[in-house]
Design an enzyme around this catalytic site. Structure first.
Site, PDB file in Angstrom:
ATOM      1  N   TYR A 144       0.859  -1.191   0.000  1.00 16.94           N
ATOM      2  CA  TYR A 144       0.000   0.000   0.000  1.00 16.94           C
ATOM      3  C   TYR A 144       0.892   1.236   0.000  1.00 16.94           C
ATOM      4  O   TYR A 144       1.828   1.320   0.792  1.00 16.94           O
ATOM      5  CB  TYR A 144      -0.891  -0.010   1.244  1.00 16.94           C
ATOM      6  CG  TYR A 144      -1.803   1.187   1.393  1.00 16.94           C
ATOM      7  CD1 TYR A 144      -1.604   2.114   2.420  1.00 16.94           C
ATOM      8  CD2 TYR A 144      -2.860   1.397   0.529  1.00 16.94           C
ATOM      9  CE1 TYR A 144      -2.445   3.218   2.564  1.00 16.94           C
ATOM     10  CE2 TYR A 144      -3.712   2.486   0.675  1.00 16.94           C
ATOM     11  CZ  TYR A 144      -3.493   3.400   1.694  1.00 16.94           C
ATOM     12  OH  TYR A 144      -4.325   4.496   1.829  1.00 16.94           O
ATOM     13  N   ASP A 239       9.286   2.801  -0.678  1.00 15.96           N
ATOM     14  CA  ASP A 239       8.253   3.477   0.121  1.00 15.96           C
ATOM     15  C   ASP A 239       8.572   3.196   1.591  1.00 15.96           C
ATOM     16  O   ASP A 239       8.221   2.143   2.123  1.00 15.96           O
ATOM     17  CB  ASP A 239       6.873   2.954  -0.262  1.00 15.96           C
ATOM     18  CG  ASP A 239       5.785   3.532   0.635  1.00 15.96           C
ATOM     19  OD1 ASP A 239       4.598   3.273   0.360  1.00 15.96           O
ATOM     20  OD2 ASP A 239       6.121   4.236   1.611  1.00 15.96           O
ATOM     21  N   LYS A 267       4.624   9.380   8.530  1.00 14.87           N
ATOM     22  CA  LYS A 267       4.552   8.856   9.891  1.00 14.87           C
ATOM     23  C   LYS A 267       5.627   9.441  10.824  1.00 14.87           C
ATOM     24  O   LYS A 267       5.536  10.615  11.209  1.00 14.87           O
ATOM     25  CB  LYS A 267       4.590   7.314   9.849  1.00 14.87           C
ATOM     26  CG  LYS A 267       3.383   6.751   9.051  1.00 14.87           C
ATOM     27  CD  LYS A 267       3.368   5.255   9.018  1.00 14.87           C
ATOM     28  CE  LYS A 267       2.347   4.728   8.015  1.00 14.87           C
ATOM     29  NZ  LYS A 267       0.974   4.778   8.474  1.00 14.87           N
TER      30      LYS A 267
HETATM   31  P1  KE4 Z   1      -0.790   8.271   4.497  1.00 13.41           P
HETATM   32  O1  KE4 Z   1      -1.320   8.967   3.275  1.00 13.41           O
HETATM   33  O2  KE4 Z   1      -1.874   7.449   5.187  1.00 13.41           O
HETATM   34  O3  KE4 Z   1      -0.055   9.222   5.449  1.00 13.41           O
HETATM   35  O4  KE4 Z   1       0.347   7.246   4.059  1.00 13.41           O
HETATM   36  C1  KE4 Z   1       0.024   6.283   3.079  1.00 13.41           C
HETATM   37  C2  KE4 Z   1       0.991   5.114   3.194  1.00 13.41           C
HETATM   38  C3  KE4 Z   1       2.018   5.016   2.283  1.00 13.41           C
HETATM   39  N1  KE4 Z   1       2.910   3.998   2.349  1.00 13.41           N
HETATM   40  C4  KE4 Z   1       2.828   3.057   3.325  1.00 13.41           C
HETATM   41  C5  KE4 Z   1       3.836   1.959   3.365  1.00 13.41           C
HETATM   42  C6  KE4 Z   1       1.796   3.123   4.292  1.00 13.41           C
HETATM   43  O5  KE4 Z   1       1.710   2.167   5.241  1.00 13.41           O
HETATM   44  C7  KE4 Z   1       0.866   4.179   4.240  1.00 13.41           C
HETATM   45  C8  KE4 Z   1      -0.275   4.302   5.229  1.00 13.41           C
HETATM   46  N2  KE4 Z   1      -0.370   3.252   6.207  1.00 13.41           N
HETATM   47  C9  KE4 Z   1      -1.694   2.987   6.708  1.00 13.41           C
HETATM   48  C10 KE4 Z   1      -1.579   1.793   7.660  1.00 13.41           C
HETATM   49  N3  KE4 Z   1      -1.379   0.590   6.971  1.00 13.41           N
HETATM   50  C11 KE4 Z   1      -2.281   4.178   7.369  1.00 13.41           C
HETATM   51  C12 KE4 Z   1      -3.525   3.889   8.167  1.00 13.41           C
HETATM   52  C13 KE4 Z   1      -4.759   4.391   7.467  1.00 13.41           C
HETATM   53  O6  KE4 Z   1      -4.895   4.209   6.229  1.00 13.41           O
HETATM   54  O7  KE4 Z   1      -5.610   4.963   8.197  1.00 13.41           O
END
Ligand code: KE4
Length: 425
Positions: A144, A239, A267
């Protein structure tokens, strides 16, 4: 545990916010029941709206690696807020955080701050396309990278695994430029690079995956990927939204000994406030506006309030690198404790762990990619999740997530967590 007020708040939220939440995973759809509404948090503990105290294993999905309301970060935010939060003009603190991040992460010369991991990954792909002049990207099933259209793609039909949208609203026009490979399967990548020779701008990967649970690349896979990208003129995008500043100062590049061409962050780099970033060598970053032609922008990008949180967080981690060792040791302790309990129960399980990332999968086959992760028994996971929650342990409400330990967790907290598991099955 009683969750009456959380349920009432959830019902009210659903009247005004789609699904009652601002990010789907929070709604407990994968595990059932109503989500927990948090009132406040400190250190390793969440205090919910019903007065329950919960030991936290998501740390806001990664950012709060030193625990909630960590004093140096909190004080930095409070002090900065008194001077104004955002100006839409350059400020010195942006350079301070950029300098520190560049000094901590190998193989990058410049960094651009944005407001989320999604924005970082979306921008990194655009930069890769602009730099290479090529359109297609390869991602991996189960990885993701945020909710930008190019990433909401599932395995399509056809021998070369053309992508197809996995969300309404994503067009076939977008999907055709995203190809899907399988994690830890270099042959699946080579099939795509052979079938699309000269058309692939980048391969984007979670270098240690956290969105299928925690999945570790084999050395052959990740090394082979780097070599393939080098020989084919494809940019390798790590990523590191999850792994960056969590596995160590140098993140997965340092931990795996593999250089990426572009690295994305989120994060931890924001210390709990909205910050994403992407970084690369000068020759690539010089393509980014206003220096180069690839456009990317943001009203609140680099705002001094968020920068103050990120700077305080990275300063803490840079001056106390023993935190990473402490986190890894605590995660190993939890792993061993869970293993000792689960092997006495008559249920198949796998535990994957890397640094302070860990996940439990209720399946008898090793979890090495999305397909094997999807074989996990979700009914067992639901029993596990709610059984732990009933005892005050807050785990990610999905089998496809990694746990994020924070260094405020004590060994007593870990023992409580291990002992709670004894009562679940
Ligand atoms: P954000 O747009 O949510 O800040 O980041 C996206 C993203 C990008 N790359 C990786 C490897 C990520 O894990 C994420 C976001 N992680 C999720 C948890 N698996 C955020 C939680 C959510 O979607 O509310």
């Amino acid at each position: 545990m009683i969750y009456k007020r959380s349920s009432a708040l959830f019902n009210d939220a659903k009247k005004y916010i789609p699904g009652g939440v601002n990010s789907p995973v929070r709604a407990f759809k994968a595990v059932g029941g109503d989500p927990i509404f948090v009132k406040e948090a400190k250190g390793a503990y969440l205090y919910d709206e019903d007065g329950n105290k919960l030991i936290d294993y998501i740390a806001s999905w990664g950012p709060l690696i030193l625990g909630h309301a960590h004093e140096p970060v909190l004080n930095a935010i409070i002090d900065k807020a008194k001077k104004g939060t955002s100006f839409g003009m350059p400020t010195e603190i942006e350079t301070d955080l950029a300098k520190l991040a560049v000094s901590m992460v190998p193989n990058i010369d410049k960094i651009r701050f944005v407001n989320s991991g999604t924005e970082a990954c979306m921008s990194a792909v655009r930069l890769a396309r602009g730099y290479t002049g090529k359109d297609k990207i390869i991602k991996f099933a189960g990885c993701y990278h945020g909710h930008s259209d190019s990433f909401l793609i599932q395995a399509g039909s056809g021998a070369v695994t053309f992508g197809s949208p996995n969300s309404p609203g994503v067009t076939q026009g977008t999907a055709k430029d995203t190809l899907l490979a399988n994690y830890n399967d270099l042959a699946s990548v080579k099939a795509l690079t052979n079938a699309n020779a000269g058309e692939i701008a980048a391969i984007i990967i979670e270098p240690i995956a956290g969105n299928m649970g925690c999945i570790i690349p084999t050395p052959e896979f990740i090394k082979g990927l780097r070599e393939l990208c080098t020989q084919e003129g494809i940019l390798l995008i790590f990523d590191e939204v999850m792994t960056g500043f969590r596995l160590g100062a140098g993140g997965a590049q340092e931990a795996l000994g593999i250089n990426a061409d572009i690295v994305t962050f989120g994060k931890v780099i924001g210390g709990g406030l909205p910050v994403g970033a992407f970084a690369a060598r000068n020759e690539i970053m010089s393509y980014l506006a206003p220096e180069g032609p690839v456009y990317q922008a943001g009203t609140l990008s680099g705002n001094p309030l968020a920068m103050s949180a990120g700077l305080a967080m990275l300063t803490e981690l840079n001056t106390k690198p023993q935190v990473f060792k402490s986190l890894a040791e605590k995660t190993e302790y939890l792993h061993k404790g869970f293993d000792a309990v689960l092997k006495t129960k008559n249920i198949p399980y796998q535990i994957n762990r890397y640094g302070s990332m860990i996940s439990v999968h209720f399946t008898d086959t090793p979890v090495v990619d999305f397909a094997s992760s999807a074989k996990g028994n979700n009914d067992t996971f639901k029993k596990y999740f709610h059984g732990m929650l009933e005892q005050g342990i807050y785990l990610p409400p999905s089998a496809f997530e990694s746990y994020f330990l924070n260094d405020a967790l004590s060994y007593d907290d870990l023992d409580k967590t291990i002992n709670a598991l004894k009562k679940v099955f």
